[in-house]
Design an enzyme around this catalytic site. Structure first.
Site, PDB file in Angstrom:
ATOM      1  N   GLY A 131       1.162  -1.522  -0.212  1.00 43.21           N
ATOM      2  CA  GLY A 131       0.008  -0.115  -0.235  1.00 43.21           C
ATOM      3  C   GLY A 131       1.003   1.451  -0.216  1.00 43.21           C
ATOM      4  O   GLY A 131       1.395   1.924  -1.199  1.00 43.21           O
ATOM      5  N   SER A 132       1.278   1.912   1.200  1.00 43.63           N
ATOM      6  CA  SER A 132       2.464   3.155   1.355  1.00 43.63           C
ATOM      7  C   SER A 132       3.261   2.992   0.119  1.00 43.63           C
ATOM      8  O   SER A 132       3.955   3.603   0.031  1.00 43.63           O
ATOM      9  CB  SER A 132       1.961   3.172   2.401  1.00 43.63           C
ATOM     10  OG  SER A 132       0.930   4.054   3.017  1.00 43.63           O
ATOM     11  N   TRP A 156      -8.072  -3.056  -3.903  1.00 44.40           N
ATOM     12  CA  TRP A 156      -8.439  -1.518  -3.641  1.00 44.40           C
ATOM     13  C   TRP A 156      -8.430  -0.430  -4.886  1.00 44.40           C
ATOM     14  O   TRP A 156      -8.090   0.631  -4.905  1.00 44.40           O
ATOM     15  CB  TRP A 156      -7.190  -0.657  -2.463  1.00 44.40           C
ATOM     16  CG  TRP A 156      -6.753  -1.224  -1.113  1.00 44.40           C
ATOM     17  CD1 TRP A 156      -5.858  -1.610  -1.024  1.00 44.40           C
ATOM     18  CD2 TRP A 156      -7.272  -1.533  -0.284  1.00 44.40           C
ATOM     19  NE1 TRP A 156      -6.060  -2.620  -0.172  1.00 44.40           N
ATOM     20  CE2 TRP A 156      -7.135  -2.012   0.313  1.00 44.40           C
ATOM     21  CE3 TRP A 156      -9.501  -1.446   0.014  1.00 44.40           C
ATOM     22  CZ2 TRP A 156      -7.379  -2.855   1.442  1.00 44.40           C
ATOM     23  CZ3 TRP A 156      -9.827  -2.177   0.522  1.00 44.40           C
ATOM     24  CH2 TRP A 156      -9.071  -2.552   1.658  1.00 44.40           C
ATOM     25  N   GLY A 339     -28.610  15.557  17.053  1.00 42.13           N
ATOM     26  CA  GLY A 339     -28.684  14.583  16.778  1.00 42.13           C
ATOM     27  C   GLY A 339     -29.462  13.860  15.102  1.00 42.13           C
ATOM     28  O   GLY A 339     -29.195  12.925  14.407  1.00 42.13           O
ATOM     29  N   GLU A 362      -4.199   7.070  -1.935  1.00 44.56           N
ATOM     30  CA  GLU A 362      -3.848   7.875  -2.912  1.00 44.56           C
ATOM     31  C   GLU A 362      -2.290   8.885  -2.111  1.00 44.56           C
ATOM     32  O   GLU A 362      -2.306   9.885  -2.859  1.00 44.56           O
ATOM     33  CB  GLU A 362      -4.239   8.689  -3.446  1.00 44.56           C
ATOM     34  CG  GLU A 362      -5.374   8.516  -5.057  1.00 44.56           C
ATOM     35  CD  GLU A 362      -5.405   9.562  -5.968  1.00 44.56           C
ATOM     36  OE1 GLU A 362      -4.570  10.604  -7.130  1.00 44.56           O
ATOM     37  OE2 GLU A 362      -6.281   9.416  -6.694  1.00 44.56           O
ATOM     38  N   GLY A 363      -2.337   8.139  -0.818  1.00 41.99           N
ATOM     39  CA  GLY A 363      -1.381   8.347  -0.400  1.00 41.99           C
ATOM     40  C   GLY A 363      -1.951   9.104   1.122  1.00 41.99           C
ATOM     41  O   GLY A 363      -2.536   9.970   0.930  1.00 41.99           O
ATOM     42  N   GLU A 366       0.486  10.002   6.625  1.00 46.95           N
ATOM     43  CA  GLU A 366       1.262  10.030   6.879  1.00 46.95           C
ATOM     44  C   GLU A 366       2.636   9.947   5.717  1.00 46.95           C
ATOM     45  O   GLU A 366       3.542  11.048   6.043  1.00 46.95           O
ATOM     46  CB  GLU A 366       1.515   8.421   7.503  1.00 46.95           C
ATOM     47  CG  GLU A 366       1.079   9.166   9.345  1.00 46.95           C
ATOM     48  CD  GLU A 366      -0.841   8.960   8.747  1.00 46.95           C
ATOM     49  OE1 GLU A 366      -1.001   8.498   7.817  1.00 46.95           O
ATOM     50  OE2 GLU A 366      -1.353   9.295  10.154  1.00 46.95           O
TER      51      GLU A 366
HETATM   52  N1  CAA Z   1       7.653  11.736  -9.630  1.00 46.69           N
HETATM   53  C1  CAA Z   1       8.423  11.680  -9.981  1.00 46.69           C
HETATM   54  N2  CAA Z   1       9.539  10.630 -10.044  1.00 46.69           N
HETATM   55  C2  CAA Z   1       9.896  10.431  -7.599  1.00 46.69           C
HETATM   56  C3  CAA Z   1       8.233  11.028  -7.203  1.00 46.69           C
HETATM   57  C4  CAA Z   1       7.676  11.653  -7.825  1.00 46.69           C
HETATM   58  N3  CAA Z   1       6.796  12.824  -7.324  1.00 46.69           N
HETATM   59  N4  CAA Z   1       8.898  11.280  -6.342  1.00 46.69           N
HETATM   60  C5  CAA Z   1       9.964   9.789  -5.957  1.00 46.69           C
HETATM   61  N5  CAA Z   1      10.261   9.823  -7.138  1.00 46.69           N
HETATM   62  C6  CAA Z   1      11.395   9.156  -7.600  1.00 46.69           C
HETATM   63  C7  CAA Z   1      12.859   9.615  -6.894  1.00 46.69           C
HETATM   64  O1  CAA Z   1      13.752  10.845  -6.914  1.00 46.69           O
HETATM   65  C8  CAA Z   1      13.555   8.519  -6.756  1.00 46.69           C
HETATM   66  O2  CAA Z   1      14.536   8.097  -8.071  1.00 46.69           O
HETATM   67  P1  CAA Z   1      15.819   7.972  -7.809  1.00 46.69           P
HETATM   68  O3  CAA Z   1      16.186   6.600  -7.295  1.00 46.69           O
HETATM   69  O4  CAA Z   1      16.938   8.215  -9.070  1.00 46.69           O
HETATM   70  O5  CAA Z   1      16.310   9.085  -7.140  1.00 46.69           O
HETATM   71  C9  CAA Z   1      12.003   7.756  -6.871  1.00 46.69           C
HETATM   72  O6  CAA Z   1      11.563   8.074  -7.787  1.00 46.69           O
HETATM   73  C10 CAA Z   1      12.154   6.817  -5.695  1.00 46.69           C
HETATM   74  O7  CAA Z   1      11.722   7.160  -5.122  1.00 46.69           O
HETATM   75  P2  CAA Z   1      11.759   6.976  -3.502  1.00 46.69           P
HETATM   76  O8  CAA Z   1      13.657   6.229  -3.114  1.00 46.69           O
HETATM   77  O9  CAA Z   1      11.731   7.887  -2.535  1.00 46.69           O
HETATM   78  O10 CAA Z   1      10.584   6.223  -3.303  1.00 46.69           O
HETATM   79  P3  CAA Z   1      10.064   4.712  -1.705  1.00 46.69           P
HETATM   80  O11 CAA Z   1       9.895   3.527  -2.339  1.00 46.69           O
HETATM   81  O12 CAA Z   1      10.649   5.984  -0.372  1.00 46.69           O
HETATM   82  O13 CAA Z   1       8.801   5.784  -1.547  1.00 46.69           O
HETATM   83  C11 CAA Z   1       7.231   6.968  -1.555  1.00 46.69           C
HETATM   84  C12 CAA Z   1       8.312   6.580  -1.504  1.00 46.69           C
HETATM   85  C13 CAA Z   1       6.649   8.630  -1.350  1.00 46.69           C
HETATM   86  C14 CAA Z   1       6.759   6.421   0.368  1.00 46.69           C
HETATM   87  C15 CAA Z   1       5.680   6.763  -2.481  1.00 46.69           C
HETATM   88  O14 CAA Z   1       6.072   4.864  -2.377  1.00 46.69           O
HETATM   89  C16 CAA Z   1       4.765   6.916  -2.030  1.00 46.69           C
HETATM   90  O15 CAA Z   1       4.229   7.757  -1.729  1.00 46.69           O
HETATM   91  N6  CAA Z   1       3.911   5.497  -1.569  1.00 46.69           N
HETATM   92  C17 CAA Z   1       1.855   6.549  -0.994  1.00 46.69           C
HETATM   93  C18 CAA Z   1       0.958   5.067  -1.838  1.00 46.69           C
HETATM   94  C19 CAA Z   1       0.319   5.998  -2.977  1.00 46.69           C
HETATM   95  O16 CAA Z   1       0.326   6.592  -3.197  1.00 46.69           O
HETATM   96  N7  CAA Z   1      -0.609   4.883  -3.269  1.00 46.69           N
HETATM   97  C20 CAA Z   1      -1.426   5.219  -3.555  1.00 46.69           C
HETATM   98  C21 CAA Z   1      -2.226   3.800  -4.352  1.00 46.69           C
HETATM   99  S1  CAA Z   1      -3.259   4.795  -5.719  1.00 46.69           S
HETATM  100  C22 CAA Z   1      -4.670   5.414  -4.665  1.00 46.69           C
HETATM  101  O17 CAA Z   1      -5.284   5.176  -4.018  1.00 46.69           O
HETATM  102  C23 CAA Z   1      -5.605   4.936  -6.939  1.00 46.69           C
HETATM  103  C24 CAA Z   1      -7.090   4.863  -6.319  1.00 46.69           C
HETATM  104  O18 CAA Z   1      -8.204   4.197  -6.733  1.00 46.69           O
HETATM  105  C25 CAA Z   1      -7.870   6.076  -5.609  1.00 46.69           C
END
Ligand code: CAA
Length: 379
Positions: A131-132, A156, A339, A362-363, A366
Site C-alpha cells: 500500500g504505502s 483497492w 441528533g 492516493e497516499g 503520513e
Molecule cells: N515524481 C517522480 N519521481 C519521483 C517522485 C515523484 N513525485 N517521488 C519520488 N520519485 C523518484 C525518486 O527521486 C527516486 O528516484 P531515484 O531512485 O532515481 O533517486 C525514486 O522515485 C524512488 O523514490 P523514493 O526513494 O522516495 O521511493 P520510496 O520507495 O521511499 O517511496 C513514497 C516513496 C513517497 C513512500 C511512495 O512509495 C508513496 O508515495 N507511497 C504511497 C503510495 C500511494 O500513494 N498509493 C496510492 C495508491 S493509488 C490509489 O489510491 C488510487 C485510487 O484508486 C484512488
C-alpha cells in the site's frame, strides 16, 4: 499574483456546478445507500466533456489543465464524492498518465475512448501486501516474444469492475522500486477476473475491487514509459491524483459548510436560531478557514503542475490540508446538526463518512508528511 479565474475557467466551473446539482445531488444519497455505481452520472459527465478534460483535443478531449480539472472536481465532490473520485481517477491518474507516457499509437488507440466515456479508466498500483510501500509490489509481467504476460493480484482498485482499461504496474525487474513497469491492460482480456468488491464506510457508490490476473497477454507496445522505470511514472502521476483528492476534500468541506449554515439559521434553541450562539459561529468560521486555505493550496499545486514546475510537495500540502479539513468539517457539521446530523435524513453523516477516505487513498496523511519533509530536507 492574479487570483482571477478566466472566463473559460468560470464556464467550466459553472458547467460542473450544474452537473453536480442537477444530475449528481438528487441521486447521491440513494446510490450511497444501495452501493450503486454512478454509471448514468459518469455517462452524462462524459457527454459534457468532463471525462476528457486533460486529454488533448486531437484525441477527443478538451485539452485543458489541472486548474480547470480542479475547478470541476471541487463542484462535483460538493454534491457527490463517489462521482468525484470516479472522475478524478479517470482524468488525473489514468488519462493523464497515458497522455504523458504513452506512445503515439497507444494515445491514438485509447485516449478517444477515455475522453468520450466509452471506457472508464482504473489505476492498478496497490496490492494487498503493498500500500504505502508501493515499490514492493509483486504482480509480475514477463516478456514473451512480442508480448508481456502478467500474473498476480491488485487491490483497492477504484472502478476496477467498471473499467474498460487499467493502467497497471507490474514487476519486470529486480525487487524494489527499480524493477517496476507501467502498462495499459484492456479489461476484457482472457485471464482477468474481478475479485472481492470492498464493502466501504464511505464513497459507497464508487466501486472498489480486487483484480486477479492469470497469464494475461498484452502487446509489448502497451508498455508506458521505459522498462523498469514505472515507479517514477506512478509517483509522478500520483502528484496530479493527489490534487484531485484535495479537491474532493474541499468539495466535502463546502458541502458541510453549506448544510451547517442552512441548519444553523433555521434551528432554534433557547428562543433564537443557533447561528446566533458564538460556539456555533466559531465552528462556521473554522470551516471557512480550512476551505480557503485548501483552495489556495489546490490552485497553487494545479498552477505549478500546469506550468511544468516541481509540484510534488505542493500537491502533498494541498491533499494533507484538504483531507484533514474535510474530516474536521464532517465531524463539526454533525455536531452543529446534533441528533439530526447523526441520522440519514440529513446529508452530513454521508459527508463525514466520505471524508474519511481522503486521508487514506492516493497516499495517507503520513505519506504526505513524508513527501513534504523529504522536499524540505532536499533543499
Ligand atoms: N515524481 C517522480 N519521481 C519521483 C517522485 C515523484 N513525485 N517521488 C519520488 N520519485 C523518484 C525518486 O527521486 C527516486 O528516484 P531515484 O531512485 O532515481 O533517486 C525514486 O522515485 C524512488 O523514490 P523514493 O526513494 O522516495 O521511493 P520510496 O520507495 O521511499 O517511496 C513514497 C516513496 C513517497 C513512500 C511512495 O512509495 C508513496 O508515495 N507511497 C504511497 C503510495 C500511494 O500513494 N498509493 C496510492 C495508491 S493509488 C490509489 O489510491 C488510487 C485510487 O484508486 C484512488
Amino acid at each position: 499574483m492574479d487570483f482571477q479565474l478566466t472566463e473559460d475557467q468560470i464556464a467550466i466551473r459553472d458547467l460542473a456546478r450544474s452537473f453536480a446539482t442537477e444530475v449528481c445531488a438528487p441521486t447521491a444519497a440513494e446510490r450511497d445507500r444501495k452501493e450503486e455505481f454512478p454509471a448514468a452520472e459518469f455517462r452524462k459527465a462524459a457527454e459534457l466533456g468532463l471525462a476528457g478534460l486533460l486529454i488533448p483535443e486531437q484525441y477527443g478531449g478538451a485539452g485543458l489543465g489541472n486548474l480547470e480539472l480542479s475547478l470541476a472536481l471541487i463542484e462535483i465532490n460538493q454534491a457527490d464524492a463517489s462521482v468525484g473520485v470516479t472522475l478524478s481517477v479517470h482524468n488525473s491518474l489514468v488519462s493523464s498518465l497515458i497522455n504523458c507516457w504513452g506512445s503515439e499509437e497507444i494515445k491514438t488507440r485509447y485516449l478517444p475512448r477515455l475522453a468520450s466515456g466509452e471506457w472508464i479508466g482504473a489505476y492498478a498500483l496497490s496490492e494487498t501486501g503493498s500500500g504505502s510501500d508501493a515499490g514492493s509490489l509483486t504482480c509480475k509481467a514477463q516478456r514473451n516474444g512480442d508480448d508481456f504476460v502478467i500474473t498476480g493480484s491488485k487491490a483497492w482498485i477504484t472502478s476496477g469492475d467498471q473499467a474498460g482499461l487499467f493502467v497497471l504496474f507490474a514487476r519486470t525487474g529486480p525487487d524494489g522500486n527499480k524493477g517496476i513497469s507501467a502498462f495499459v491492460v484492456e479489461a476484457g482480456l482472457p485471464g482477468i477476473q474481478v475479485g472481492k468488491k470492498e464493502p466501504k464506510m464511505g464513497i459507497r457508490s464508487s466501486s472498489t475491487v480486487q483484480l486477479h490476473l492469470d497469464g494475461v497477454r498484452i502487446p509489448a507496445a502497451n508498455l508506458l514509459g521505459e522498462l523498469n522505470a514505472g515507479f517514477k511514472v506512478a509517483l509522478h502521476t500520483l502528484d496530479g491524483g493527489r490534487i484531485g483528492i484535495a479537491c474532493q476534500g474541499l468539495g466535502i468541506m463546502q458541502a458541510c459548510l453549506a448544510s451547517s449554515l442552512k441548519y444553523a439559521r433555521e434551528r432554534e434553541q433557547f428562543g433564537k436560531p443557533i447561528a446566533e450562539f458564538q460556539p456555533i459561529q466559531w465552528k462556521l468560521a473554522e470551516m471557512e478557514v480550512r476551505i480557503q486555505s485548501a483552495r489556495l493550496l489546490i490552485y497553487r499545486a494545479a498552477v505549478l503542475k500546469d506550468a511544468g514546475q516541481q509540484h510534488c510537495s505542493a500537491a502533498a500540502l494541498a491533499k494533507l490540508v484538504a483531507s484533514r479539513g474535510a474530516n474536521w468539517c464532517g465531524r463539526e457539521a454533525i455536531q452543529i446538526h446534533g441528533g439530526a446530523g447523526y441520522c440519514t435524513d440529513f446529508p452530513v453523516e454521508r459527508f463525514f463518512r466520505d471524508a474519511r477516505i481522503t486521508e487514506i487513498y492516493e497516499g495517507t496523511t503520513e505519506i504526505q508528511k513524508l513527501v513534504i519533509a523529504r522536499s524540505l530536507l532536499a533543499e
